[in-house]
Design an enzyme around this catalytic site. Structure first.
Site, PDB file in Angstrom:
ATOM      1  N   HIS A  20       0.878  -1.209  -0.021  1.00  0.00           N
ATOM      2  CA  HIS A  20      -0.243  -0.249  -0.045  1.00  0.00           C
ATOM      3  C   HIS A  20       0.939   1.431  -0.058  1.00  0.00           C
ATOM      4  O   HIS A  20       1.039   2.241  -0.564  1.00  0.00           O
ATOM      5  CB  HIS A  20      -0.835  -0.005   1.244  1.00  0.00           C
ATOM      6  CG  HIS A  20      -1.817   1.293   1.271  1.00  0.00           C
ATOM      7  ND1 HIS A  20      -2.958   1.224   0.932  1.00  0.00           N
ATOM      8  CD2 HIS A  20      -1.367   2.490   1.947  1.00  0.00           C
ATOM      9  CE1 HIS A  20      -3.568   2.434   1.331  1.00  0.00           C
ATOM     10  NE2 HIS A  20      -2.628   3.321   1.836  1.00  0.00           N
ATOM     11  N   GLU A  21       1.704   1.350   1.092  1.00  0.00           N
ATOM     12  CA  GLU A  21       2.770   2.604   1.057  1.00  0.00           C
ATOM     13  C   GLU A  21       3.482   2.639  -0.235  1.00  0.00           C
ATOM     14  O   GLU A  21       4.075   3.755  -0.553  1.00  0.00           O
ATOM     15  CB  GLU A  21       3.520   2.568   2.265  1.00  0.00           C
ATOM     16  CG  GLU A  21       2.736   2.619   3.620  1.00  0.00           C
ATOM     17  CD  GLU A  21       1.953   3.853   3.794  1.00  0.00           C
ATOM     18  OE1 GLU A  21       2.288   4.685   3.178  1.00  0.00           O
ATOM     19  OE2 GLU A  21       0.864   3.725   4.332  1.00  0.00           O
ATOM     20  N   HIS A  24       2.009   4.581  -2.959  1.00  0.00           N
ATOM     21  CA  HIS A  24       2.287   5.993  -2.332  1.00  0.00           C
ATOM     22  C   HIS A  24       3.504   6.643  -3.174  1.00  0.00           C
ATOM     23  O   HIS A  24       3.720   7.551  -3.619  1.00  0.00           O
ATOM     24  CB  HIS A  24       1.845   6.424  -1.182  1.00  0.00           C
ATOM     25  CG  HIS A  24       0.525   6.228  -0.636  1.00  0.00           C
ATOM     26  ND1 HIS A  24      -0.523   6.933  -1.314  1.00  0.00           N
ATOM     27  CD2 HIS A  24       0.261   5.670   0.555  1.00  0.00           C
ATOM     28  CE1 HIS A  24      -1.789   6.525  -0.565  1.00  0.00           C
ATOM     29  NE2 HIS A  24      -1.477   5.792   0.414  1.00  0.00           N
TER      30      HIS A  24
END
Length: 384
Positions: A20-21, A24
């Site tokens: 998920h990170e 980003h």
């Protein structure tokens, strides 16, 4: 439950959060935004490392005064050009801290100075990467195990299903107008909609290449746990192998099923169809996941290392889809809340007042932390 299975459960969580990170992170880098720190976990740092502008790696153990002086205040020395990578104490959560993420900083590499489209892409990338991860793991699971078709495997005696003419081998296509593509769709339908008392159930099934429409009235029956509910008296779900194209097709259905499950669960909480006590936090999920992984490795019940890996992949699909959906909710302090502010900025053609946006995000964060404490307390009570 052994420490080994708890470790495996935490490993699943870590992979999902890291991906998920990373979403980003990679989109921020693509848009030339300076990433200050990329971390796995929450709380104090255990290990951190960074590259200097000359390419030399430097490692820090725990949170040093040097890190607190520079990275905590976004005053990174010019000789350190790369992001700081950290592994923190608590294994739940993670972050991708970017320059200008919380305030407007006059720097071309600042998040705040990028176009609204670039910022929306960076924020959306986290949940989107979770959906990508869920699809990747669905492809692996389907390639190894196949998919569960919505085929009837048992028709109990003297039940509405038997009386209406349903047969073992029938493939369920529709229930009350809702399309069934995989076995999970039947489970989701019965969990969310159920079979209300006195209402007919219309089921379309495929038998010998032909579709048949069957109508039946559910009856009150007990399940294996002794709970009474209105049922029709069938078991369903048969594992079937597919080719490459079928793999991609049913992997998409598998991912769609889990996304829809999360959405329906949230709707059920709002409409009080499900109870708040049914919600589990990280501790509860790790506990349940650890038990399932351990059970899948039981050789006496047909398990083993391979089944443990498949169980972990199954949980990765479910949790990754869950994290993707939850982060898109328009709640302050979540990605969805930040996207909402950016959409408002795009409509107004000017940014929100940072002061008011900060107030809303802080209030949302405090409420989110309060909710996490309540769920954590509930998880701990359930453990004992």
């Amino acid at each position: 439950m052994s420490a080994w299975t708890i470790f495996l459960a935490i490993l699943v969580f870590s992979v999902i959060i890291l991906f998920h990170e990373f979403g980003h992170f990679i989109v921020a880098k693509w848009n030339k935004v300076k990433v200050l720190e990329f971390s796995l976990g929450m709380g104090p740092r255990l290990i951190s490392w960074v590259k200097t502008s000359e390419g030399r790696k430097i490692m820090f153990l725990k949170s040093s005064a040097f890190l607190e002086e520079h990275w905590e205040r976004n005053l990174r020395p010019p000789s350190y050009q790369e992001a700081l990578y950290s592994w923190k104490l608590l294994p739940f959560g993670g972050s991708c801290m970017m320059l200008g993420e919380e305030e407007d900083i006059a720097d071309d590499s600042s998040f705040s100075r990028k176009s609204v489209y670039a910022r929306m892409a960076i924020i959306f990338a986290g949940p989107f990467f979770n959906f990508i991860l869920a699809f990747i793991f669905s492809v692996i699971l389907t390639a190894v195990m196949g998919y569960q078709s919505p085929q009837i495997t048992v028709v109990a005696d003297n039940t509405p299903a038997q009386k209406s003419g349903l047969q073992v081998g029938d493939v369920v296509k529709e229930i009350n107008g809702k399309t069934m593509t995989i076995d999970g769709d039947i489970s989701l339908y019965t969990a969310y909609y159920g079979f209300p008392k006195g209402e007919d159930v219309t089921m379309v099934v495929e038998r010998d290449g032909q579709e048949k429409t069957i109508v039946m009235k559910p009856e009150l029956m007990k399940d294996a746990s002794g709970n009474e509910n209105y049922r029709i008296g069938i078991n369903h779900g048969k594992w079937e192998k597919v080719g490459i194209l079928g793999n991609l097709k049913y992997s998409t259905y598998e991912m769609k099923y889990w996304i829809e499950t999360v959405v329906k669960s949230l709707q059920g909480l709002v409409t009080k169809r499900f109870k708040a006590s049914d919600v589990s936090g990280p501790v509860g999920i790790v506990s349940t996941m650890g038990k399932n992984i351990e059970a899948s490795g039981d050789k006496d019940n047909g398990g083993g290392p391979g089944m443990m890996v498949m169980s972990m992949i199954y949980w990765c699909i479910m949790l990754s889809a869950n994290l993707g959906v939850m982060n898109l909710l328009p709640i302050p302090a979540l990605d969805g809340g930040r996207l909402l502010f950016l959409i408002i900025e795009w409509i107004r053609r000017k940014p929100m007042n940072p002061k008011y946006e900060g107030y809303v995000n802080m209030a949302g964060f405090m409420l989110l932390m309060l909710l996490m404490v309540v769920i954590l307390g509930h998880d701990i009570i359930n453990l004992f």
